[in-house]
Design an enzyme around this catalytic site. Structure first.
Site, PDB file in Angstrom:
ATOM      1  N   GLN A 112       0.638  -6.067   5.985  1.00 54.48           N
ATOM      2  CA  GLN A 112       0.721  -6.823   4.732  1.00 54.48           C
ATOM      3  C   GLN A 112      -0.578  -7.597   4.508  1.00 54.48           C
ATOM      4  O   GLN A 112      -0.748  -8.251   3.490  1.00 54.48           O
ATOM      5  CB  GLN A 112       1.896  -7.810   4.802  1.00 54.48           C
ATOM      6  CG  GLN A 112       3.241  -7.123   4.950  1.00 54.48           C
ATOM      7  CD  GLN A 112       4.359  -8.067   5.376  1.00 54.48           C
ATOM      8  OE1 GLN A 112       4.117  -9.145   5.914  1.00 54.48           O
ATOM      9  NE2 GLN A 112       5.583  -7.658   5.149  1.00 54.48           N
ATOM     10  N   VAL A 114      -4.687  -8.292   3.980  1.00 59.17           N
ATOM     11  CA  VAL A 114      -5.753  -7.668   3.188  1.00 59.17           C
ATOM     12  C   VAL A 114      -7.114  -7.912   3.836  1.00 59.17           C
ATOM     13  O   VAL A 114      -8.151  -7.687   3.227  1.00 59.17           O
ATOM     14  CB  VAL A 114      -5.759  -8.210   1.740  1.00 59.17           C
ATOM     15  CG1 VAL A 114      -4.464  -7.832   1.019  1.00 59.17           C
ATOM     16  CG2 VAL A 114      -5.957  -9.722   1.697  1.00 59.17           C
ATOM     17  N   HIS A 130      -0.741  -4.126   0.911  1.00 56.75           N
ATOM     18  CA  HIS A 130      -1.191  -4.999  -0.180  1.00 56.75           C
ATOM     19  C   HIS A 130      -2.655  -4.797  -0.526  1.00 56.75           C
ATOM     20  O   HIS A 130      -3.262  -5.652  -1.165  1.00 56.75           O
ATOM     21  CB  HIS A 130      -0.913  -6.463   0.172  1.00 56.75           C
ATOM     22  CG  HIS A 130       0.557  -6.758   0.312  1.00 56.75           C
ATOM     23  ND1 HIS A 130       1.047  -7.885   0.903  1.00 56.75           N
ATOM     24  CD2 HIS A 130       1.642  -6.034  -0.065  1.00 56.75           C
ATOM     25  CE1 HIS A 130       2.372  -7.857   0.880  1.00 56.75           C
ATOM     26  NE2 HIS A 130       2.756  -6.742   0.308  1.00 56.75           N
ATOM     27  N   CYS A 188     -18.348  -4.346 -14.068  1.00 59.08           N
ATOM     28  CA  CYS A 188     -18.652  -3.001 -13.590  1.00 59.08           C
ATOM     29  C   CYS A 188     -20.077  -2.607 -13.972  1.00 59.08           C
ATOM     30  O   CYS A 188     -20.477  -2.764 -15.127  1.00 59.08           O
ATOM     31  CB  CYS A 188     -17.656  -2.018 -14.181  1.00 59.08           C
ATOM     32  SG  CYS A 188     -17.979  -0.297 -13.736  1.00 59.08           S
ATOM     33  N   CYS A 191     -19.646   0.646 -16.527  1.00 57.46           N
ATOM     34  CA  CYS A 191     -19.145   0.549 -17.907  1.00 57.46           C
ATOM     35  C   CYS A 191     -18.970  -0.895 -18.366  1.00 57.46           C
ATOM     36  O   CYS A 191     -18.477  -1.134 -19.464  1.00 57.46           O
ATOM     37  CB  CYS A 191     -17.811   1.290 -18.021  1.00 57.46           C
ATOM     38  SG  CYS A 191     -16.439   0.396 -17.281  1.00 57.46           S
ATOM     39  N   GLY A 228       4.164 -10.962  13.507  1.00 60.06           N
ATOM     40  CA  GLY A 228       3.492 -11.961  12.682  1.00 60.06           C
ATOM     41  C   GLY A 228       3.901 -11.961  11.227  1.00 60.06           C
ATOM     42  O   GLY A 228       3.121 -12.349  10.365  1.00 60.06           O
ATOM     43  N   SER A 229       5.113 -11.512  10.950  1.00 55.07           N
ATOM     44  CA  SER A 229       5.607 -11.570   9.565  1.00 55.07           C
ATOM     45  C   SER A 229       6.960 -12.255   9.556  1.00 55.07           C
ATOM     46  O   SER A 229       7.818 -11.950  10.374  1.00 55.07           O
ATOM     47  CB  SER A 229       5.751 -10.164   8.978  1.00 55.07           C
ATOM     48  OG  SER A 229       6.412 -10.227   7.723  1.00 55.07           O
ATOM     49  N   SER A 230       7.147 -13.182   8.624  1.00 51.78           N
ATOM     50  CA  SER A 230       8.450 -13.826   8.508  1.00 51.78           C
ATOM     51  C   SER A 230       9.354 -13.002   7.597  1.00 51.78           C
ATOM     52  O   SER A 230      10.476 -13.385   7.312  1.00 51.78           O
ATOM     53  CB  SER A 230       8.287 -15.249   7.987  1.00 51.78           C
ATOM     54  OG  SER A 230       7.410 -15.264   6.882  1.00 51.78           O
ATOM     55  N   ASN A 254       7.324 -13.080  16.426  1.00 51.39           N
ATOM     56  CA  ASN A 254       6.879 -14.039  15.415  1.00 51.39           C
ATOM     57  C   ASN A 254       7.155 -15.457  15.888  1.00 51.39           C
ATOM     58  O   ASN A 254       8.184 -15.715  16.498  1.00 51.39           O
ATOM     59  CB  ASN A 254       7.616 -13.809  14.082  1.00 51.39           C
ATOM     60  CG  ASN A 254       6.988 -14.563  12.926  1.00 51.39           C
ATOM     61  OD1 ASN A 254       5.807 -14.366  12.635  1.00 51.39           O
ATOM     62  ND2 ASN A 254       7.744 -15.425  12.290  1.00 51.39           N
TER      63      ASN A 254
HETATM   64 ZN   LIG Z   1     -16.237   0.642 -15.026  1.00 52.41          ZN
END
Ligand SMILES: [Zn+2]
Length: 287
Positions: A112, A114, A130, A188, A191, A228-230, A254
């Site tokens: 989960q 990032v 995620h 970007c 574009c 490590g996740s609740s 956990n």
């Molecule tokens: Zn673009």
């Protein structure tokens, strides 16, 4: 005395019993592992759902998409925290999971988080439910950018930005900005469309194919370890239910209660870096 008994001697009797029960439940099985923020706290990335975490209201995807002001705030905060976030290193828990996979004892990691730390620790099959902060994409043309390159560009376009040292990090590697009025929002280079980090925002769903990938990983395994996740996030509960339906042993590691302690075969109430290392050291078998 083996390393295992040495490590376990440091635990209180109840935790040591739980670890022993976990080893019994998992021995000889190929593990699918689901990780949450608790796995990265020892790398200096706080768990905003953990004990003692500051209450924060994350930006929703609607706010981000609808308001240039919100995007400006988001990008300033995200950029200020990026360097510290990028400098965070995998801890023994991440490394233990890579070892388990290398030995053929784990099928991979569903996370989960990032922060990209499982990839950096050497795990090969990683399902980032995620998304990841390492990538940014254009919401208009789909072009993907490396976050490191984007950070360079942000600094070139906003030379007045000072990246503070020892900033208090949020779970997405962001900090609360002080002033955002003059900030030039990156766009970007192909574009000039709106850029968005390749992460699932609050109010967004996990892409269906990503969840299927996670399900496949669980389906190809004989046990599930949740570390490590609740389990506040529903996708975690759904994966746990897939494993339960197949009567697989489920081990939850956990600190503190989770939403599914009563549905686990074994619950180990302890830090993940330590316990995952014990599992990697003590589980018998494979290569
Ligand atoms: Zn673009």
């Amino acid at each position: 005395m083996t390393d295992r008994t040495l490590t376990m001697a440091e635990h209180d009797p109840r935790t040591a019993d739980a670890i022993a029960a976990a080893l019994d439940a998992l021995a000889g099985r190929r593990l699918a592992v689901l990780t949450g923020a608790g796995v990265s706290t020892d790398s200096g990335i706080p768990d905003y759902r953990g004990r003692g975490a500051p209450v924060r209201t994350p930006m929703t995807v609607d706010q981000f998409l609808a308001s240039e002001d919100a995007r400006r705030r988001y990008w300033v905060g995200s950029h200020l925290g990026w360097r510290a976030f990028a400098a965070a290193a995998p801890n023994p828990g991440h490394l233990a999971l890579a070892t388990l996979e290398g030995r053929g004892l784990a099928t991979g990691v569903i996370t989960q988080n990032v922060d990209g730390l499982h990839v950096r620790a050497g795990s090969r099959r990683v399902v980032e439910l995620h998304g990841t902060m390492r990538r940014v994409f254009c919401t208009h043309c789909g072009q993907v950018f490396d976050r490191r390159d984007l950070a360079q560009r942000v600094e070139t376009e906003n030379p007045w930005i000072v990246v503070p040292e020892n900033v208090p990090l949020g779970p997405d590697g962001d900090v609360l900005p002080e002033s955002t009025a003059d900030f030039r929002i990156p766009s970007c280079t192909v574009c000039e469309g709106m850029l968005k980090p390749d992460v699932v925002f609050f109010g967004e769903f996990i892409p269906a194919e990503k969840f299927r990938e996670a399900e496949q990983l669980v389906r190809g395994s004989d046990a599930l370890v949740i570390a490590g996740s609740s389990l506040v996030v529903n996708s975690g509960i759904r994966l746990l239910e897939r494993a339960r339906r197949r009567r697989l042993p489920i081990v939850i590691v956990n600190r503190g209660a989770t939403r599914a302690d009563h549905r686990a075969t074994v619950k180990v109430d302890a830090g993940t870096s330590d316990v995952l290392q014990v599992l990697a050291d003590a589980l018998p078998g494979a290569a």
